[in-house]
Design a protein around this motif. Structure first.
Motif, short mmCIF file in Angstrom:
data_model
loop_
_atom_site.label_atom_id
_atom_site.label_comp_id
_atom_site.label_asym_id
_atom_site.label_seq_id
_atom_site.Cartn_x
_atom_site.Cartn_y
_atom_site.Cartn_z
N UNK A 42 0.33 10.71 0.45
CA UNK A 42 -0.94 11.23 -0.04
C UNK A 42 -2.10 10.42 0.54
N UNK A 43 -3.22 11.10 0.66
CA UNK A 43 -4.46 10.47 1.10
C UNK A 43 -5.58 10.97 0.19
N UNK A 44 -6.38 10.05 -0.33
CA UNK A 44 -7.54 10.39 -1.15
C UNK A 44 -8.78 10.21 -0.30
N UNK A 45 -9.67 11.22 -0.33
CA UNK A 45 -10.93 11.15 0.41
C UNK A 45 -12.06 11.56 -0.52
N UNK A 46 -13.00 10.65 -0.71
CA UNK A 46 -14.15 10.95 -1.56
C UNK A 46 -15.21 9.90 -1.37
N UNK A 47 -16.38 10.14 -1.96
CA UNK A 47 -17.48 9.19 -1.87
C UNK A 47 -17.07 7.91 -2.60
N UNK A 48 -16.80 6.87 -1.85
CA UNK A 48 -16.41 5.59 -2.45
C UNK A 48 -14.97 5.49 -2.87
N UNK B 78 -3.45 2.89 -8.68
CA UNK B 78 -2.28 3.48 -9.32
C UNK B 78 -2.77 4.66 -10.15
N UNK B 79 -2.21 5.83 -9.88
CA UNK B 79 -2.67 7.06 -10.52
C UNK B 79 -1.53 7.70 -11.29
N UNK B 80 -1.72 7.91 -12.57
CA UNK B 80 -0.78 8.71 -13.36
C UNK B 80 -1.09 10.16 -13.11
N UNK B 81 -0.30 10.82 -12.28
CA UNK B 81 -0.66 12.16 -11.81
C UNK B 81 -0.59 13.22 -12.90
N UNK C 9 1.25 7.97 -8.41
CA UNK C 9 0.86 7.74 -7.02
C UNK C 9 0.36 6.31 -6.91
N UNK C 10 0.74 5.64 -5.82
CA UNK C 10 0.25 4.28 -5.53
C UNK C 10 -0.37 4.33 -4.15
N UNK C 11 -1.62 3.85 -4.06
CA UNK C 11 -2.34 3.89 -2.80
C UNK C 11 -2.96 2.54 -2.49
N UNK C 12 -3.06 2.24 -1.22
CA UNK C 12 -3.86 1.12 -0.74
C UNK C 12 -5.26 1.68 -0.61
N UNK C 13 -6.26 0.98 -1.16
CA UNK C 13 -7.62 1.50 -1.08
C UNK C 13 -8.17 1.31 0.33
N UNK C 14 -9.11 2.15 0.68
CA UNK C 14 -9.74 2.09 1.99
C UNK C 14 -9.14 3.09 2.95
N UNK C 15 -9.57 3.01 4.18
CA UNK C 15 -9.11 3.95 5.20
C UNK C 15 -7.64 3.74 5.53
N UNK C 16 -6.98 4.81 5.90
CA UNK C 16 -5.57 4.74 6.29
C UNK C 16 -5.41 3.80 7.48
N UNK C 17 -4.36 3.00 7.44
CA UNK C 17 -4.09 2.08 8.54
C UNK C 17 -4.80 0.75 8.41
N UNK C 18 -5.74 0.65 7.50
CA UNK C 18 -6.45 -0.60 7.30
C UNK C 18 -5.69 -1.51 6.37
#
Length: 157
Positions: free
Chosen positions: A96-102, A130-133, A114-123
């Motif tokens: 998954x990828x999240x894209x939004x203002x900030x 951590x998101x409870x979907x 869902x668990x994501x690293x914040x910031x741009x992909x690859x950074x």
């Protein structure tokens, strides 16, 4: 969390090792120019193995509204408080990828989390989102300090 942390380690080696003369350290592991190929191959094997182990995932792709949580005593400043608004979630299987203002991040969804690293992909970032979907609640976690903060709620449009 393991998968996102491996993605982080791979990005750190690829990003920072070319800029240093001797070595970089990831936890207890020393990565030099001499052993970096083997280390990267091991990280990538571990990442593939985790990908193959996953079972089931929520389908969360789509358009959302993000409402920033009440921060109170939170010391994390990773997500700007004025950034609430539209978020697009792009999903390809577990990825998954999240894209939004900030609110940007890349990671995985397994089951209803869902668990994501914040910031741009690859950074690189030590911050994890951590998101409870199933309920849209989000928590921001600094893996270095263990500090957790309410990052708000995602509501499907």
């Amino acid at each position: 969390m393991l998968t996102v942390n491996l993605d982080y380690k791979i990005a750190v080696v690829k990003t920072f090792l070319p800029m240093v003369k001797d070595a970089i350290h990831l936890g207890e592991e020393e990565i030099t120019h001499k052993n970096s190929k083997d280390v990267l191959e091991r990280f990538q094997r571990e990442r593939r193995a985790l990908t193959e182990e996953r079972e089931g995932f929520s389908k969360i792709g789509g358009e959302y509204d993000w409402r920033w949580g009440t921060q109170g005593e939170c010391k994390l400043k990773e997500l700007p408080p004025d950034a609430s608004g539209a978020v697009t979630v792009i999903q390809n299987g577990h990825d998954v990828e999240f894209k939004g203002k900030g609110l940007e991040g890349c990671g995985i969804v397994v089951g209803t989390v869902a668990v994501l690293k914040t910031g741009k992909c690859g950074g690189v970032s030590t911050m994890r989102l951590v998101v409870g979907t199933d309920q849209g609640r989000m928590v921001l976690l600094d893996t270095g300090s263990g500090i957790r903060c309410d990052a708000g709620t995602l509501t499907k449009r």
